[in-house]
Design an enzyme around this catalytic site. Structure first.
Site, short mmCIF file in Angstrom:
data_model
loop_
_atom_site.label_atom_id
_atom_site.label_comp_id
_atom_site.label_asym_id
_atom_site.label_seq_id
_atom_site.Cartn_x
_atom_site.Cartn_y
_atom_site.Cartn_z
N GLU A 157 13.05 11.08 19.02
CA GLU A 157 14.29 10.50 18.51
C GLU A 157 14.10 9.83 17.15
O GLU A 157 14.32 8.63 16.98
CB GLU A 157 14.87 9.49 19.52
CG GLU A 157 15.28 10.15 20.82
CD GLU A 157 15.89 9.18 21.82
OE1 GLU A 157 16.59 9.64 22.72
OE2 GLU A 157 15.65 7.96 21.70
N GLU A 313 16.61 15.48 27.19
CA GLU A 313 16.76 14.28 28.01
C GLU A 313 18.20 14.16 28.50
O GLU A 313 19.16 14.48 27.79
CB GLU A 313 16.42 13.00 27.23
CG GLU A 313 14.96 12.79 26.93
CD GLU A 313 14.71 11.44 26.26
OE1 GLU A 313 15.53 10.52 26.46
OE2 GLU A 313 13.71 11.33 25.53
#
Length: 688
Positions: A157, A313
């Site tokens: 991320e 995710e």
């Protein structure tokens, strides 16, 4: 149409798994042994391993301790669980911050951060880049040819920005390469405004709240620089991995429509796109608002490389960082997992495998709860997804063929949201794109989501809401697309500025004016709660009927070759066009001059899509709250019907021959979907 090759060589079917952090449990060997057995029960076949494990791999500078990772990889491989091995740059060890404080980020307030959190590092820092290169090289040399390792999960991320002296100098060098001279920069940024002309490169600093923020060109270029610097850091991470094994695919996980980075810029450095999906399920009466937005982001991630992506995710239950940790209701986990697959995902993965005992994410959802066994509702939901993916394995790699595209453009968003006026209480760019996307989603129209610089070949319909910034070549591509027979939908507040955020002279919508066949004289912003009535024009080309309302933004436009579809019913622009169509070559350009209600968008797009010949997943009207998607390959099509409401819905099928694969089966030409129910059907490909 042939299916795509597997994302990872020699890996057939869908991936099902998620983040696994054995380094948190090294003092609990019994837990590590239980994990493998529980993964088998959960029907997991992949883990993302080592994402935040730097200090466990290098507890002191130059001292590497890979033994625990060796054991984890062997244990997983023996159990048939494949590994996406992570590089650990997302959170660096304390020893690195203490010895090399230059790696710590400087915030927009000019203060250097202390050690803590994650992604609290400078992407420009030579020291940090070198330390990352070393640990990545060590990992690659040890594991890049291991049979259990199928790919690289690079960092985690990416995000944020640094304003340190190193980044300031790198930004100036970036600007020198782009503009060559200060005169060119000053003109592009329109710096004579407020006497902000730069006379030396050293005077330029990044935008800061206590410094310069009024030069929109500066703000825009800083965001571009932050993206380029992050992409360059990602490329730097990948280089040592590819040097050891160039055939091992690499990815990094994106964060939806995160505003800080233009994800399209990563397409040249990644082999596969992946993203982390965390909608606020159950925040509304139905799941539809979240389902529409999530579908759009799935389509965006698939469109970046035009091939299947990874859902890297999601949560099997709840997050712990949203305002309310609402549990998914029974059936919803299978539903939203199938939605990802329907829009082109070849995996369903989670954060996290096992709930942590302590620290920030100890109450974040996981497959294995603190109770430590499989006898939970969430674990059974995960098993159900694993069973579904096993049954649908032949679908992996199948194509999502889209006749329609919706433009969502990061640079356009940056410029539009930075502009002062016409409505500083909210221009709502992303919401506007979603609303236009939603009208087609409700019809079961597969869509790509692209930025404004992508080729338009192959589409029948392109929708470009609020294309405020029109960069060089965009208007020309759109004109060629329409002349060949395409249908283009433009809206208010389009064609306003160029790539430097300088306003086009000569009338709006700037370079799109001739194409649209209208001149937008001015735009009227409305207060919250204000409405302007809109009625359809008599004998309008789309055959629309009835009355609608506009809110927030109403452009005053004049016809310059276009025909009216709808007109305003009140105020000083009563009787003037609120929506138009202009015939250009073999195609049409529609211009929606006001922010019209969803009812108009539904009626409008139903007719526009039909006239454009846009294919739908099934050629029937869908009940409210039901989505239909189709993936195709090797002569068959897989149709997925998904009910995002808490009530049963009945879906009428078209005349194709359908074979049930998963979920509800057809009866008498229809499928009855229970609350949050799904159905996956197979049919012969429409075009062979």
């Amino acid at each position: 149409m042939a299916k795509h090759a597997p994302i990872f060589p020699n890996v057939q079917g869908f991936l099902h798994g998620g983040d696994y952090n054995p380094d948190q449990w090294l003092a609990y060997p019994d837990v590590l042994e239980q994990d493998v057995q529980l993964m088998r029960e959960a029907k997991w076949n992949v883990v993302s391993l080592g994402i935040f494990s730097w200090v466990s791999l290098e507890p002191e500078e130059g001292l590497f301790t890979f033994e625990w990772l060796d054991e984890a990889i062997e244990r997983l491989t023996h159990a048939g669980v494949r590994i996406l091995l992570a590089t650990p740059s997302g959170a660096r060890p304390a020893w690195l911050s203490a010895k090399y404080p230059e790696v710590l980020r400087v915030g927009p307030d000019g203060r250097r951060n202390r050690h803590g959190g994650r992604h609290n590092h400078c992407y420009t820092s030579p020291i940090y880049r070198e330390k990352v290169r070393i640990i990545n090289r060590k990992l690659a040399e040890r594991y890049a040819h291991h049979p259990g390792v199928i790919g690289w999960h690079v960092s985690n991320e990416y995000g944020g920005e640094c304003h340190c002296p190193l980044c300031q100098e790198a930004f100036r060098e970036w600007l020198k390469r782009k503009y060559k001279t200060l005169d060119a920069l000053n003109h592009a940024w329109w710096t004579p405004f407020w006497s902000h002309t730069y006379t030396d490169w050293s005077q330029i600093e990044s935008p800061m709240p206590h410094g310069e923020t009024s030069i929109h060109g500066l703000n825009l270029d800083w965001k571009r620089f932050v993206t380029d610097q992050t992409v360059d850091f990602c490329r730097h991470e990948i280089e040592p991995l590819k040097q050891v094994n160039p055939n091992l695919p690499v990815t990094t996980n994106f964060m939806g429509t995160y505003p800080g980075l233009n994800y399209w810029r990563f397409r040249d450095v990644l082999d596969v796109i992946s993203w982390d999906s965390y909608p606020r399920w159950h925040a509304h009466e139905t799941l539809v608002p979240e389902a529409v937005h999530t579908a759009m982001v799935h389509d965006l991630n698939r469109s970046i490389l035009k091939k299947p992506f990874l859902l890297m995710e999601s949560t099997p239950s709840v997050t712990n960082w949203q305002a309310v940790s609402k549990q998914k209701r029974p059936g919803v986990h299978v539903l939203v997992s199938l939605q990802a697959v329907a829009h082109g995902a070849d995996s369903v993965q989670y954060f996290q495998w096992r709930k942590s005992r302590g620290s920030y994410e100890k109450f974040h959802g996981a497959v294995v709860d603190h109770v430590g066994h499989a006898n939970t509702r969430v674990f059974r939901d995960v098993q159900a997804v694993g069973e579904m993916l096993e049954r649908l394995a032949p679908m992996a790699g199948a194509e999502v063929k889209a006749d329609a595209a919706v433009i969502f453009d990061w640079e356009n968003r940056w410029a539009l949201e930075d502009a002062k006026g016409p409505r500083n209480i909210g221009m709502h760019y992303e919401e506007t794109v979603v609303n236009h996307y939603a009208a087609l989603w409700r019809m079961g129209v597969p869509m790509d989501v692209i930025d404004e610089e992508q080729p338009l070949d192959g589409y029948k319909l392109v929708v470009a809401p609020m294309l405020y910034m029109v960069r060089p070549g965009v208007a020309e591509r759109m004109k060629a697309f329409v002349e060949r027979g395409g249908s283009l939908v433009l809206t208010y507040w389009s064609g306003i500025v160029d790539e430097n955020d300088l306003v086009f002279l000569g009338g709006f919508p700037g370079p799109l004016r001739e194409l649209a066949g209208v001149w937008a004289e001015e735009i009227d912003a409305l207060y919250d709660g204000e409405r302007v009535p809109v009625r359809v024009a008599d004998g309008n080309p789309l055959g629309l009927a009835g009355h609608y309302e506009a809110r927030e933004l109403c452009e005053v436009v004049h016809l310059e070759g276009a025909e009216p579809i709808a007109v305003y019913g009140a105020d000083y622009y009563e009787g003037m066009p609120a929506a138009t169509v202009h015939r250009v070559g073999k195609g049409k350009v529609y211009y929606v001059a006001a922010r019209l209600e969803d009812a108009f968008l539904r009626d409008f797009f139903a007719r526009v899509a039909a006239e454009a010949g846009v294919a739908r997943a099934i050629e029937r009207e869908l009940p409210d709250g039901v989505s239909a998607m189709v993936r195709s390959g090797d002569g068959v099509e897989y149709v997925m019907l998904m009910n995002f409401t808490p009530e049963a819905r009945e879906v009428a099928l078209d005349e194709a021959e359908y074979k049930p694969l998963y979920g509800e089966a057809p009866t008498d030409g229809a499928v009855r979907l229970p609350a949050y129910g799904v159905s996956v059907l197979e049919r012969p490909a429409r075009n062979g």
